[in-house]
Design an enzyme around this catalytic site. Structure first.
Site, PDB file in Angstrom:
ATOM      1  N   GLY A  20      12.713   5.350 -13.642  1.00 44.98           N
ATOM      2  CA  GLY A  20      11.279   5.603 -13.497  1.00 44.98           C
ATOM      3  C   GLY A  20      10.613   4.503 -12.705  1.00 44.98           C
ATOM      4  O   GLY A  20      11.138   3.401 -12.575  1.00 44.98           O
ATOM      5  N   GLY A  22       6.479   3.018 -11.835  1.00 51.65           N
ATOM      6  CA  GLY A  22       5.053   3.115 -12.056  1.00 51.65           C
ATOM      7  C   GLY A  22       4.268   2.443 -10.954  1.00 51.65           C
ATOM      8  O   GLY A  22       4.806   2.113  -9.893  1.00 51.65           O
ATOM      9  N   PHE A  24       3.039  -0.540 -10.816  1.00 52.42           N
ATOM     10  CA  PHE A  24       3.383  -1.930 -10.547  1.00 52.42           C
ATOM     11  C   PHE A  24       4.842  -2.274 -10.826  1.00 52.42           C
ATOM     12  O   PHE A  24       5.334  -3.287 -10.342  1.00 52.42           O
ATOM     13  CB  PHE A  24       2.496  -2.874 -11.379  1.00 52.42           C
ATOM     14  CG  PHE A  24       1.053  -2.841 -10.982  1.00 52.42           C
ATOM     15  CD1 PHE A  24       0.652  -3.246  -9.729  1.00 52.42           C
ATOM     16  CD2 PHE A  24       0.085  -2.390 -11.869  1.00 52.42           C
ATOM     17  CE1 PHE A  24      -0.691  -3.220  -9.362  1.00 52.42           C
ATOM     18  CE2 PHE A  24      -1.257  -2.360 -11.511  1.00 52.42           C
ATOM     19  CZ  PHE A  24      -1.638  -2.777 -10.257  1.00 52.42           C
ATOM     20  N   GLY A  25       5.535  -1.476 -11.638  1.00 52.17           N
ATOM     21  CA  GLY A  25       6.877  -1.875 -12.048  1.00 52.17           C
ATOM     22  C   GLY A  25       7.873  -0.739 -12.041  1.00 52.17           C
ATOM     23  O   GLY A  25       7.575   0.383 -11.621  1.00 52.17           O
ATOM     24  N   LYS A  42      11.446  -1.945 -18.996  1.00 52.24           N
ATOM     25  CA  LYS A  42      10.326  -1.845 -18.067  1.00 52.24           C
ATOM     26  C   LYS A  42      10.054  -3.233 -17.506  1.00 52.24           C
ATOM     27  O   LYS A  42       9.775  -4.171 -18.271  1.00 52.24           O
ATOM     28  CB  LYS A  42       9.087  -1.309 -18.784  1.00 52.24           C
ATOM     29  CG  LYS A  42       7.823  -1.275 -17.926  1.00 52.24           C
ATOM     30  CD  LYS A  42       6.607  -0.900 -18.755  1.00 52.24           C
ATOM     31  CE  LYS A  42       5.321  -0.969 -17.942  1.00 52.24           C
ATOM     32  NZ  LYS A  42       4.119  -0.718 -18.758  1.00 52.24           N
ATOM     33  N   ASP A 147      -4.559   4.976 -22.138  1.00 49.46           N
ATOM     34  CA  ASP A 147      -4.043   5.722 -20.983  1.00 49.46           C
ATOM     35  C   ASP A 147      -3.177   6.885 -21.455  1.00 49.46           C
ATOM     36  O   ASP A 147      -2.058   7.089 -20.980  1.00 49.46           O
ATOM     37  CB  ASP A 147      -3.261   4.805 -20.048  1.00 49.46           C
ATOM     38  CG  ASP A 147      -3.063   5.411 -18.648  1.00 49.46           C
ATOM     39  OD1 ASP A 147      -3.808   6.359 -18.300  1.00 49.46           O
ATOM     40  OD2 ASP A 147      -2.177   4.944 -17.911  1.00 49.46           O
TER      41      ASP A 147
END
Length: 289
Positions: A20, A22, A24-25, A42, A147
């Site tokens: 995965g 995102g 920023f990471g 993560k 979120d």
């Protein structure tokens, strides 16, 4: 939290493939050296956050507090929910934050709805019950996720829903209100958009949007740009177009009205969502057999 960053991480875990990515990471599969158990890690580099404009300084602060807030939200003990992605280890240095969490190999809710379209009420009710369980547990511990959206609702290998990614989470456990425009435009609550102080019920609003999307395949508040979406959210004019909602029960619509209520004092809490008749009957599943 362990120091030493990625070096310490790699002493305890074998890092596998990327699963995965995102804003920023990245998220990668990993395996505990001692047991071989599979997890996900993560990793959020700090450099892009430091180099961002001052307006985005909040992102760096959130990245650095994420391990502490996630640990509070997912720690075992009284009131813990099985529907929160657990944090197993954290490693941080000047370069990055690495969080070792539950591996959720069953995909996410966004992928499920994208592939299947609208869900039957009994299935949507069961998923919202699992989400509300996660939120109620977080809120009792003083953590707001901030979120909640289909991308952050993950499934483990057994199909159990888990609330993940606490990168935007806020702490309100000491009684202080939260501030800041945090979240995703389609799912964010009106009091956040308005720039006011707010509490944990912003998560219930977002969960209401998720429920609306599961039952209709559409979003209640939308626009061509983020600014247009925000204006629609601020108006908070909740509609149920007949084409999308003709077969949706009055009980389901009642719950959505109570979750997507602009008046925060009247908006349901996560615990109240769990007690709503539509949730208790799992969308009428008990009646229908």
């Amino acid at each position: 939290m362990s120091s030493g960053g990625e070096l310490a991480l790699r002493q305890e875990y074998v890092i596998g493939d990327e699963i995965g990515r995102g804003r920023f990471g990245t998220v990668r599969r990993c395996y505990a050296v001692a047991t071989g158990e599979a997890f996900a890690v993560k990793s959020t580099p700090k450099a892009p956050l430091r180099e961002a404009e001052a307006a985005d300084a909040l992102d760096l602060a959130l990245a650095e507090q994420e391990p502490k807030v996630h640990l509070v939200a997912s720690a075992p003990g009284p009131g813990a929910s099985p529907h929160v992605v657990a944090l197993h280890a954290a490693f941080e240095d000047d370069a990055a934050v690495h969080l070792v969490v539950d591996l959720c190999a069953g995909g996410d809710l966004l992928s499920l709805v994208s592939s299947r379209g609208r869900l039957p009420e009994h299935e949507a009710a069961d998923l919202v019950a699992q989400l509300a369980s996660a939120l109620a547990s977080c809120h009792r511990r003083g953590v707001a996720h901030r979120d909640v959206k289909p991308d952050n609702l993950l499934f483990d290998g057994g199909g159990v829903l888990k609330l993940g990614d606490f990168g935007s989470a806020g702490w309100f456990g000491d009684g202080r209100p939260m501030t800041g425009l945090v979240g995703t435009p389609y799912y964010v609550a009106p009091e956040v958009v308005a720039g006011r102080e707010y509490g944990e019920k912003v998560d219930v609003w977002s969960a209401g949007v998720v429920l609306y999307m599961m039952l209709s395949g559409t979003l209640p508040f939308y626009g061509a740009t983020a600014a247009e979406v925000f204006q629609c959210v601020l108006r908070g004019n909740l509609r149920f177009p007949p084409r999308a909602f003709a077969s949706v029960s009055p009980e389901a619509k009642d719950l959505m009205r109570r979750m997507l209520c602009k008046d925060v004092s009247r908006r349901f809490s996560a615990d109240q969502v769990l007690r709503h008749p539509w949730i208790v009957s799992r969308g009428g599943a008990a009646v229908m057999g």
